[in-house]
Design an enzyme around this catalytic site. Structure first.
Site, PDB file in Angstrom:
ATOM      1  N   CYS A   1       0.843  -1.201   0.000  1.00  0.00           N
ATOM      2  CA  CYS A   1       0.000   0.000   0.000  1.00  0.00           C
ATOM      3  C   CYS A   1       0.875   1.248   0.000  1.00  0.00           C
ATOM      4  CB  CYS A   1      -0.901   0.005   1.242  1.00  0.00           C
ATOM      5  SG  CYS A   1      -1.817   1.533   1.428  1.00  0.00           S
ATOM      6  N   PHE A   2       0.623   2.168  -0.904  1.00  0.00           N
ATOM      7  CA  PHE A   2       1.546   3.293  -1.098  1.00  0.00           C
ATOM      8  C   PHE A   2       1.460   4.408  -0.053  1.00  0.00           C
ATOM      9  CE2 PHE A   2      -1.380   4.605  -4.963  1.00  0.00           C
ATOM     10  CZ  PHE A   2      -2.423   4.945  -4.098  1.00  0.00           C
TER      11      PHE A   2
END
Ligand code: MHO
Length: 226
Positions: A34-35
């Site tokens: 997840c960025f």
């Protein structure tokens, strides 16, 4: 924030740190799950000038978060090569995600996209090093950077967007594009997310150009982590 996407003109009231951009920057592109967190982690790192999150690694044209196709969540980091090296960024990349298992969803897979032959070589060398160090196959995809699609505004500096008081320091000052490109926004998002040291914050917070209230709030949050 105004809907204007003008990237060129700095607003007259640019926050002080954002007025001191180095002329030459290099770019690194990493996928490590997840960025949101890597955006914050790199945002706080001395030598990092800008961060942005987006999608790359696939073939679908104009992907969006809910229609990602074969793209991967990605963080892109612009850094000052006089202050920070790609090798140092790679240490952070390898240390802060698990490349030893294939990701169930391509969206969250481990990957790094290189912008030069030097980056390519360092990536390949350190992937080998990690394989020996972790005594495992490393599932990280290494490929040349192609089209990078900026993610939706609400994903950029995600933690900071959730803090109304600190967001007020940017609203009315910056357009959405200027906010994404702001070093002050990247740093603030990082500190709020639990990265960076209080001592670093104290050294640079004057350059953020915040109101007294915002400055005190951010310092208190970081100090309370001990
Ligand atoms: N943990 C988040 C992932 C969002 S990330 C931008 C969620 O549960 O939706 O993929």
């Amino acid at each position: 924030m105004s809907p204007s996407k003008n990237l060129q003109a700095a607003p007259a009231n640019t926050l002080p740190l954002d007025a001191q951009m180095p002329e030459n920057t290099e770019t690194a592109t990493f996928c490590m799950g997840c960025f949101w967190s890597p955006d914050a982690r790199f945002g706080c790192l001395p030598g990092v000038v800008r961060t942005r999150v987006g999608y790359t690694g696939g073939t679908k044209l104009n992907p969006t978060y809910y229609s990602l196709g074969d793209h991967i969540e990605t963080v892109q980091v612009d850094y000052d090569p006089n202050q920070l090296s790609y090798a140092e960024l790679l240490d952070i990349f390898w240390l802060n995600h698990d490349p030893t298992r294939p990701s169930v969803k391509r969206q969250y897979m481990s990957a790094a996209f290189y912008h030069s032959d030097e980056q390519k070589q360092l990536l390949e060398e350190t992937k080998k090093r990690e394989s020996e160090k972790q005594n495992s196959e490393i599932y990280t995809e290494i490929a040349p950077i192609q089209q990078f699609y900026l993610a939706e505004d609400y994903h950029q500096k995600y933690r900071l967007r959730g803090d109304r008081d600190l967001m007020q320091e940017f609203e009315g000052v910056y357009t959405d594009a200027q906010f994404i490109n702001s070093t002050v926004a990247a740093r603030t998002n990082g500190y709020l997310s639990g990265y960076g040291q209080l001592s670093s914050l104290q050294k640079e917070i004057k350059e953020f150009g915040f109101s007294d209230t915002a400055r005190q709030k951010l310092q208190k949050i970081v100090a309370s982590r001990g």
